[in-house]
Design an enzyme around this catalytic site. Structure first.
Site, short mmCIF file in Angstrom:
data_model
loop_
_atom_site.label_atom_id
_atom_site.label_comp_id
_atom_site.label_asym_id
_atom_site.label_seq_id
_atom_site.Cartn_x
_atom_site.Cartn_y
_atom_site.Cartn_z
N ASN A 8 48.09 18.31 68.94
CA ASN A 8 49.44 19.02 69.93
C ASN A 8 49.54 18.74 71.56
O ASN A 8 48.52 19.57 71.97
CB ASN A 8 49.26 20.24 69.38
CG ASN A 8 49.94 20.96 70.21
OD1 ASN A 8 51.26 21.23 70.85
ND2 ASN A 8 49.84 22.46 69.64
N TRP A 9 50.04 18.09 71.95
CA TRP A 9 50.07 18.20 73.25
C TRP A 9 50.47 19.56 74.32
O TRP A 9 50.22 19.58 75.63
CB TRP A 9 50.69 16.73 74.03
CG TRP A 9 50.49 15.07 73.90
CD1 TRP A 9 49.18 14.78 73.23
CD2 TRP A 9 51.13 14.21 74.34
NE1 TRP A 9 49.28 13.77 73.29
CE2 TRP A 9 50.37 13.27 74.01
CE3 TRP A 9 51.96 14.13 74.55
CZ2 TRP A 9 50.39 12.05 73.53
CZ3 TRP A 9 52.47 12.49 75.15
CH2 TRP A 9 51.72 11.63 75.11
N LYS A 10 51.04 20.34 73.59
CA LYS A 10 51.69 21.24 73.89
C LYS A 10 52.35 21.32 75.72
O LYS A 10 52.93 19.79 75.59
CB LYS A 10 50.17 21.84 74.55
CG LYS A 10 49.77 22.85 73.24
CD LYS A 10 48.42 23.96 73.63
CE LYS A 10 48.05 23.95 71.88
NZ LYS A 10 47.06 25.36 72.06
N HIS A 93 53.62 28.53 66.18
CA HIS A 93 52.52 28.52 66.89
C HIS A 93 52.38 29.74 67.53
O HIS A 93 53.64 30.46 68.12
CB HIS A 93 53.04 27.39 67.84
CG HIS A 93 51.79 27.15 69.26
ND1 HIS A 93 50.91 28.23 69.14
CD2 HIS A 93 50.43 25.86 68.48
CE1 HIS A 93 49.43 27.37 70.19
NE2 HIS A 93 49.51 26.26 69.13
N GLU A 159 45.59 28.90 62.37
CA GLU A 159 44.75 28.87 63.80
C GLU A 159 44.79 30.09 64.23
O GLU A 159 45.56 30.52 65.14
CB GLU A 159 45.94 27.99 64.73
CG GLU A 159 46.36 26.56 64.46
CD GLU A 159 46.79 26.46 65.77
OE1 GLU A 159 46.02 24.76 65.61
OE2 GLU A 159 47.54 26.75 66.46
N GLY A 165 42.11 27.13 72.49
CA GLY A 165 41.84 27.09 73.50
C GLY A 165 40.53 27.57 74.28
O GLY A 165 39.96 27.27 75.49
N SER A 203 40.12 24.92 69.08
CA SER A 203 39.07 24.73 69.16
C SER A 203 37.95 23.55 68.53
O SER A 203 36.76 22.81 68.21
CB SER A 203 37.70 25.54 69.52
OG SER A 203 38.09 26.21 70.82
N GLY A 224 44.54 20.10 70.01
CA GLY A 224 45.13 20.90 71.50
C GLY A 224 44.04 19.72 71.77
O GLY A 224 44.27 19.06 72.37
N GLY A 225 43.60 20.48 72.57
CA GLY A 225 43.02 19.83 73.70
C GLY A 225 41.72 18.55 73.74
O GLY A 225 42.21 17.65 74.41
P1 13P Z 1 42.96 24.10 71.13
O1 13P Z 1 42.37 22.57 70.39
O2 13P Z 1 42.98 23.21 72.76
O3 13P Z 1 41.97 24.91 70.82
O4 13P Z 1 44.11 24.09 71.10
C1 13P Z 1 44.38 25.15 69.43
C2 13P Z 1 46.22 24.31 69.05
O5 13P Z 1 46.96 25.68 70.01
C3 13P Z 1 46.93 23.83 68.23
O6 13P Z 1 48.32 23.25 68.29
#
Ligand code: 13P
Length: 244
Positions: A8-10, A93, A159, A165, A203, A224-225
């Site tokens: 997920n690039w957000k 989300h 999540e 994050g 994470s 995400g990250g």
């Molecule tokens: P992180 O992997 O950065 O914690 O983010 C998780 C997330 O929200 C994926 O949708």
């Protein structure tokens, strides 16, 4: 069962990042029982589709409008998503629920819009730190109406908000308990829902991805990250192989 790994690039990355990103994946990856996917900003769907040829990814959006069509400036509809070779969208989300005040009823509407167009909905749920001891109640509320959806085009992503994050990954035991709960909730409502995949997100990184994914209850990961740097993401994915 095939596991689904979704990056997920957000609201990150630029148009100029897209070509170098997919270049890293244009070699033969040793993927066994893994489907790779990326949820990208809608504005990048077209260039991503062009650049991801010969890579193992399927593509999706991060959100979709609850409305079908019309004068809703800034929104992107499920019909518009489905007019491109897109497979899915995330809905609900925690960042949408938290910052854009999306209720579970809105999230359900969005999932219904996607499914009406033959797209997959990846429906995200998860409790905050304050809600942790009541996580079952919270998840149950966030899944309200889920049985109106088509299980064949549904994925649930757990999540926990406190793990997103923060570098504070849930323990394997926390993940197992939450996933078992979600799976039992889904199968109680209707037997067809017992095969709905439940992903874990929060994470996830190169060192913990493999052990989380090896839990039977975990149908995949939402990352995400650690999906932003293509070489790091590629190493994370390659590292999953032996445990599947
Ligand atoms: P992180 O992997 O950065 O914690 O983010 C998780 C997330 O929200 C994926 O949708």
């Amino acid at each position: 069962m095939e596991k689904l790994i979704v990056g997920n690039w957000k609201m990150q990355k630029l148009f100029s990042d897209i070509h170098p990103y997919f270049k890293v994946f244009k070699h033969k990856m040793a993927l066994k029982n893994i489907q790779l996917a990326l949820a990208v900003p809608s504005i990048f769907i077209k260039p991503c589709l062009e650049e991801m040829i010969n890579t193992p990814f399927i593509l999706g959006a991060q959100d979709v409008s609850e409305y079908e069509e019309g004068a809703y400036t800034g929104e992107v509809s499920a019909v518009q998503l489905a007019s491109m070779p897109v497979t899915f969208s995330l809905v609900g989300h925690s960042e949408r629920r938290q910052y854009f005040h999306e209720t579970s009823a809105i999230v359900l509407k969005k999932a219904q819009r996607l499914q009406a167009q033959g797209l997959f909905a990846i429906l995200c749920v998860g409790e905050t730190l304050e809600q942790k001891k009541d996580f079952k109640k919270i998840i149950q509320e966030q899944l309200k109406g889920v049985f109106t959806l088509n299980p064949a085009h549904l994925v649930v992503a757990y999540e926990p908000v406190w793990a997103i994050g923060t570098g504070q990954t849930a323990t394997l035991e926390d993940i197992k308990q939450a996933h078992l709960y979600i799976k039992s909730f889904l199968s109680e409502g209707s037997r067809n829902f017992s095969s709905v995949k439940v992903l874990y997100g929060g994470s996830v990184n190169e060192s913990n991805a493999s052990s989380i994914l090896s839990l039977d209850e975990v149908g995949g990961l939402l990352i995400g990250g650690a999906s932003l740097n293509p070489s790091g993401f590629e190493k994370l994915i390659e590292g999953l192989g032996p445990n599947l």
